[in-house]
Design an enzyme around this catalytic site. Structure first.
Site, short mmCIF file in Angstrom:
data_model
loop_
_atom_site.label_atom_id
_atom_site.label_comp_id
_atom_site.label_asym_id
_atom_site.label_seq_id
_atom_site.Cartn_x
_atom_site.Cartn_y
_atom_site.Cartn_z
N ASN A 1 40.31 16.07 0.14
CA ASN A 1 39.45 14.89 0.08
C ASN A 1 40.20 13.69 0.64
O ASN A 1 41.42 13.60 0.53
CB ASN A 1 39.10 14.61 -1.40
CG ASN A 1 38.14 13.43 -1.56
OD1 ASN A 1 37.38 13.12 -0.65
ND2 ASN A 1 38.21 12.78 -2.70
N HIS B 1 40.51 9.48 0.52
CA HIS B 1 40.17 8.42 -0.44
C HIS B 1 40.71 7.10 0.09
O HIS B 1 41.87 7.03 0.51
CB HIS B 1 40.79 8.75 -1.80
CG HIS B 1 40.39 7.79 -2.88
ND1 HIS B 1 39.13 7.78 -3.44
CD2 HIS B 1 41.07 6.79 -3.47
CE1 HIS B 1 39.06 6.81 -4.35
NE2 HIS B 1 40.23 6.21 -4.38
N SER C 1 44.52 7.79 1.30
CA SER C 1 45.19 9.01 0.83
C SER C 1 44.36 10.24 1.19
O SER C 1 43.13 10.17 1.25
CB SER C 1 45.34 8.98 -0.71
OG SER C 1 45.99 7.81 -1.14
N ASP D 1 39.82 12.09 -8.14
CA ASP D 1 40.85 11.69 -7.16
C ASP D 1 42.25 11.82 -7.74
O ASP D 1 43.13 10.99 -7.50
CB ASP D 1 40.59 10.24 -6.71
CG ASP D 1 39.20 10.08 -6.10
OD1 ASP D 1 38.52 9.11 -6.44
OD2 ASP D 1 38.82 10.96 -5.30
C1 GRF Z 1 35.46 6.85 3.16
O1 GRF Z 1 36.33 5.73 2.99
C2 GRF Z 1 35.73 7.86 2.07
O2 GRF Z 1 37.09 8.03 1.74
C3 GRF Z 1 35.00 7.22 0.92
O3 GRF Z 1 33.78 6.76 1.49
C4 GRF Z 1 34.02 6.46 2.86
C5 GRF Z 1 33.07 7.29 3.65
O4 GRF Z 1 32.99 6.77 4.90
N1 GRF Z 1 34.77 8.14 -0.16
P1 GRF Z 1 32.21 7.60 6.04
O5 GRF Z 1 30.94 8.14 5.37
O6 GRF Z 1 33.13 8.68 6.50
O7 GRF Z 1 31.93 6.56 7.08
#
Ligand code: GRF
Length: 197
Positions: A106, A108, A135, A144
């Site tokens: 994942n 984050h 991360s 997370d």
């Molecule tokens: C990313 O920052 C992801 O880590 C977080 O939401 C955002 C998603 O962005 N959970 P996208 O949909 O890839 O533009």
């Protein structure tokens, strides 16, 4: 060649970065399917690259476990080597994590374990942090909280809004994600080892 299933919920800018990286014949991974818990805007990137999509809405199921089992069934139908959550805004039930781990990572938008959860960027600003980060982790049953694969510090600038800071974080997330996939494909990273740590 690693086959990837990517799960999203939103715009999929990180997904797009993976799709564009896959255009390079040298990149050792291919996205074979994109899934979401809704009809995600990011599906447009998958469609542009001719990648099949599936959506599994929780409202169509009596409970989280039944929803999770359906997502798992859809994911496993593609026999992926690695499942990438990128902007997937739901917690996968333990049964799903157990079935996919440790080949489940994942991204984050914070320097974990700082600011876990769905509002990491907003929380960093609210805390008055002068720096945050991005991360890539192995998913476990927490929020997370899994083993960290890679992370990088990002400054919080005066006047940063949640949107502006998040847009500065995402390119770093994308770079870390692509490097993590390269390292996993080239056995520079052993997810089983990491998940045991
Ligand atoms: C990313 O920052 C992801 O880590 C977080 O939401 C955002 C998603 O962005 N959970 P996208 O949909 O890839 O533009």
């Amino acid at each position: 060649m690693l086959s990837l299933v990517v799960l999203i919920s939103g715009g999929g800018s990180n997904l797009r970065a993976l799709l564009e990286a896959s255009e390079d014949a040298e990149f050792p991974a291919r996205v074979v399917a994109v899934g979401a818990d809704r009809d995600a805007d990011g599906f447009e990137h998958a469609e542009e690259f001719g990648i099949p999509t599936f959506s599994v809405a929780m409202t169509n199921f009596p409970d989280r476990e039944a929803w999770g089992d359906s997502i798992l069934e859809q994911v496993l139908a593609w026999s992926p080597d690695l499942v990438v959550l990128s902007g997937f805004m739901k917690l996968l039930p333990p049964r799903v994590v157990a079935a996919l781990s440790p080949n489940l990572i994942n991204t984050h938008p914070a320097y974990l374990p700082e600011f876990p959860g769905a509002h990491a960027v907003r929380d960093a600003l609210a805390a008055g942090a002068t720096q945050t980060g991005a991360s890539v982790i192995v998913v476990d049953n927490g929020v997370d909280s899994g083993p960290i694969i890679s992370q990088e510090r990002i400054p919080v600038l005066p006047g940063d809004t949640e949107e502006r800071l998040h847009e500065r974080i995402k390119p770093v997330e994308r770079r870390l994600l692509i490097q993590a996939i390269l390292d996993i494909a080239n056995s520079q990273i052993d997810l089983k080892e990491l998940a045991r740590s």
